[in-house]
Design a protein around this motif. Structure first.
Motif, PDB file in Angstrom:
ATOM      1  N   SER A 108       0.830  -1.208   0.000  1.00  0.00           N
ATOM      2  CA  SER A 108       0.000   0.000   0.000  1.00  0.00           C
ATOM      3  C   SER A 108       0.863   1.257   0.000  1.00  0.00           C
ATOM      4  O   SER A 108       0.578   2.228  -0.707  1.00  0.00           O
ATOM      5  N   ILE A 113      -1.532   3.115  -2.595  1.00  0.00           N
ATOM      6  CA  ILE A 113      -2.905   2.631  -2.682  1.00  0.00           C
ATOM      7  C   ILE A 113      -3.735   3.307  -1.591  1.00  0.00           C
ATOM      8  O   ILE A 113      -3.392   3.229  -0.407  1.00  0.00           O
ATOM      9  N   GLN A 117      -9.067   1.172  -0.836  1.00  0.00           N
ATOM     10  CA  GLN A 117      -8.753   0.170  -1.856  1.00  0.00           C
ATOM     11  C   GLN A 117      -7.720  -0.861  -1.379  1.00  0.00           C
ATOM     12  O   GLN A 117      -7.391  -1.782  -2.125  1.00  0.00           O
ATOM     13  N   TRP A 120      -8.143  -4.682  -1.567  1.00  0.00           N
ATOM     14  CA  TRP A 120      -8.067  -5.339  -2.872  1.00  0.00           C
ATOM     15  C   TRP A 120      -6.729  -6.022  -3.103  1.00  0.00           C
ATOM     16  O   TRP A 120      -6.596  -6.832  -4.021  1.00  0.00           O
ATOM     17  N   SER A 124      -8.511  -9.118  -4.594  1.00  0.00           N
ATOM     18  CA  SER A 124      -8.448  -9.204  -6.058  1.00  0.00           C
ATOM     19  C   SER A 124      -8.119 -10.622  -6.502  1.00  0.00           C
ATOM     20  O   SER A 124      -8.554 -11.073  -7.576  1.00  0.00           O
ATOM     21  N   GLU A 168       2.797   0.235 -10.602  1.00  0.00           N
ATOM     22  CA  GLU A 168       1.652   1.006 -10.102  1.00  0.00           C
ATOM     23  C   GLU A 168       0.479   0.101  -9.775  1.00  0.00           C
ATOM     24  O   GLU A 168       0.451  -1.070 -10.135  1.00  0.00           O
ATOM     25  N   LEU A 169      -0.517   0.663  -9.073  1.00  0.00           N
ATOM     26  CA  LEU A 169      -1.519  -0.154  -8.410  1.00  0.00           C
ATOM     27  C   LEU A 169      -2.487  -0.852  -9.353  1.00  0.00           C
ATOM     28  O   LEU A 169      -2.890  -1.990  -9.096  1.00  0.00           O
ATOM     29  N   TYR A 170      -2.900  -0.206 -10.458  1.00  0.00           N
ATOM     30  CA  TYR A 170      -3.963  -0.798 -11.268  1.00  0.00           C
ATOM     31  C   TYR A 170      -3.488  -2.034 -12.029  1.00  0.00           C
ATOM     32  O   TYR A 170      -4.205  -3.042 -12.107  1.00  0.00           O
ATOM     33  N   THR A 171      -2.289  -1.999 -12.584  1.00  0.00           N
ATOM     34  CA  THR A 171      -1.763  -3.207 -13.230  1.00  0.00           C
ATOM     35  C   THR A 171      -1.503  -4.293 -12.187  1.00  0.00           C
ATOM     36  O   THR A 171      -1.665  -5.484 -12.465  1.00  0.00           O
ATOM     37  N   PHE A 173      -3.342  -4.830  -9.465  1.00  0.00           N
ATOM     38  CA  PHE A 173      -4.638  -5.443  -9.198  1.00  0.00           C
ATOM     39  C   PHE A 173      -5.051  -6.384 -10.334  1.00  0.00           C
ATOM     40  O   PHE A 173      -5.601  -7.462 -10.102  1.00  0.00           O
ATOM     41  N   ILE A 174      -4.801  -5.966 -11.577  1.00  0.00           N
ATOM     42  CA  ILE A 174      -5.186  -6.788 -12.737  1.00  0.00           C
ATOM     43  C   ILE A 174      -4.432  -8.114 -12.714  1.00  0.00           C
ATOM     44  O   ILE A 174      -5.032  -9.186 -12.901  1.00  0.00           O
TER      45      ILE A 174
END
Length: 561
Positions: A108, A113, A117, A120, A124, A168-171, A173-174
């Protein structure tokens, strides 16, 4: 006794004496009674002397029709080596989930993050894992389960390696979500493979050993994460990145090796025509798969969001209501399909005790998840202990799981009598939470009085129930749907754990201080006692002792000869 030569074997084996044409000693021996007797002697030979070759066996269905089924026979050494591989994959699944409880704070901070969130980081993986596992169960039943297992294992190793470099956080999470999908492929395919490798008299022991890897993996994952957390570097050299890389390395070898070690023919029927292949695609039931995937995903999502934002907000209400409409839609859709085509036929729940065992799956897994989440937060955040110390505190749960597994694998009497095993186990599990709820500080002498003993008898009881539930389900259903039902049971485990954690998240906010106020933790533990008690009540009222039919008894006796 007389030895017979075989062109297919490199060593001689003793079989019961049969009359042989004396003028043709170098030829295949012929029984003087009939060719049918030769067939029976050959079958007895194949069953009692395992080899690594494939045989086509004609199994009578009780009518004049004969159904060909491919049986893969192998040495005991290879059987148990493959069981180790499948158990290791279940360890890795739990490491991929539980270890990130420890890594959540540094991830985090490093990836910036936001607080709402941060859950996740863990969920996730859980959401995609729980929502796709039933689909992979169906895939493993229709297509070679060895392929499903191997490619899922390789994908999990590759995704962990890629994830270790993400900035970074979004990739992040994916790729965590994608790794959950890869992990979901392992469990139902392993259930299918185990059912295809082990004889009926070996199956209970094999399933007991395999399923024990889940709680042992959960506890050992926290310890492993604590050890790696000692790495002091930041950025691309931070501890959580090294954990993902280490996981990729130790998984990569066995994953690639599984392509060569697991016979591709396990769980595969006879050679199929192109029309049969098209029929399998129809039986995959993509419509039903989409409905149940969306329903489970939204249910777990709603429980997770409810814990983060509150159960009175739209974050919980909207996905929860949609999921509650999708579940009946799924069962209606499945009931409209012709026999053999539904992903989950309604008749499945009419198999004796299947519904009861599945309900236990909804109840049981929360024993570990509820106390682990609370105690990890208390020790890390409010007692300022290092992650490795927290792992050592939780170690008795893993040790107890190992001991119980060894006992159950050696003396399978308990799993053969689910009523005794489950009733005793649930009572011990409830007693464990009753004692833990009386703890004041959770450290020092208080740990040894109120926390350590439940880790022994409470975790042991929960492990007994967990093994008996898995074995009960997988030995109740027909082998041809073992993958689907194994996946369904895991769905119930994951949904049950998410439900309990969601309720716990609401109870933690009753008083100020969250996990730092033990009255909140006590409330969640009291809920867990009632939750386990509900499981015990449903089991005692719903479980029915089923006497094995004549065919089952003969199969078991034949396997033991």
């Amino acid at each position: 006794m007389r030895t017979i030569p075989s062109a297919d074997r490199t060593k001689q084996t003793m079989i019961p004496d049969v009359s042989i044409d004396q003028g043709s000693q170098n030829k295949t021996p012929i029984c003087k009674d009939s060719k049918a007797n030769v067939s029976r002697a050959t079958l007895s030979f194949a069953d009692n002397h395992e080899t690594s070759e494939r045989r086509q066996v004609q199994n009578s269905t009780g009518s004049d029709a004969q159904q060909a089924r491919t049986m893969v026979e192998m040495s005991k050494c290879k059987k148990w080596a493959l069981l180790w591989l499948f158990s290791f994959s279940l360890f890795v699944d739990q490491w991929s989930y539980n270890s990130f409880f420890i890594f959540s704070p540094p991830i985090s901070e490093e990836l910036s993050i936001p607080t709402p969130q941060q859950s996740w980081i863990v969920t996730s993986y859980l959401i995609t894992f729980g929502s796709t596992i039933l689909l992979f169960g169906r895939v493993a039943d229709l297509f070679p389960p060895a392929n499903v297992f191997s490619y899922g294992f390789i994908s999990l190793a590759s995704l962990n390696l890629i994830m270790s470099f993400l900035p970074e956080l979004y990739t992040f999470f994916i790729f965590r979500a994608l790794s959950g999908i890869a992990g979901a492929a392992l469990i139902p395919s392993a259930f299918k493979l185990i059912s295809g490798i082990f004889r009926p008299d070996e199956l209970r022991r094999a399933l007991t050993i395999y399923t024990s890897a889940a709680p042992m993996g959960g506890a050992s994952g926290v310890i492993l994460a604590g050890v790696v957390q000692l790495i002091p570097n930041q950025g691309q050299m931070s501890a959580w990145r090294w954990f993902s890389r280490i996981l990729a390395v130790i998984v990569g070898g066995p994953a690639i090796g599984s392509l060569f070690w697991i016979p591709r023919s396990i769980g595969v029927e006879k050679e199929e025509s192109r029309n049969d292949a098209k029929d399998k695609l129809k039986k995959l039931d993509l419509g039903g798969s989409f409905l149940i995937l969306a329903a489970v995903l939204l249910l777990i999502l709603s429980l997770t969001m409810g814990g983060d934002h509150g159960f009175q907000t739209a974050y919980f209400i909207a996905p929860f209501l949609i999921s509650m409409t999708l579940f009946p839609a799924f069962f209606w859709y499945e009931s409209s399909l012709p026999e053999g085509y539904p992903l989950l036929a309604p008749s499945t729940f009419k198999i004796p005790n299947v519904a009861v065992f599945l309900f236990l799956g909804l109840i049981l897994f929360s024993w570990w998840s509820v106390n682990n989440l609370a105690l990890v937060n208390i020790y890390l955040t409010y007692r300022d202990e290092k992650a490795i110390i927290v792992g050592v505190r939780l170690l008795p749960q893993a040790i107890t799981s190992i001991v119980v597994t060894l006992i159950l694998s050696k003396w399978s009497w308990f799993t053969q009598h689910p009523k005794i095993a489950i009733s005793t186990g649930l009572s011990l599990a409830m007693g464990g939470y009753a004692l833990m709820s009386q703890s004041a500080s959770q450290v020092g002498s208080d740990y040894w009085k109120f926390v350590f003993p439940p880790f022994i008898f409470g975790s042991g009881g929960a492990m007994m129930v967990y093994s008996a539930t898995n074995v009960g389900v997988m030995t109740t259903v027909p082998p041809e749907i073992a993958g689907t039902i194994g996946g369904l049971l895991q769905v119930f485990f994951q949904v049950g754990a998410s439900l309990a954690l969601g309720i716990q998240a609401g109870l933690i906010t009753i008083n100020a201080g969250a996990f730092g106020n033990y009255k909140n933790v006590q409330a969640s533990f009291y809920f867990e006692i009632g939750w386990l008690g509900l499981g015990l009540l449903v089991f005692l009222l719903g479980y029915r002792t089923v006497k094995p039919n004549k065919t089952d008894v003969e199969t078991l006796q034949h396997g033991e000869e």
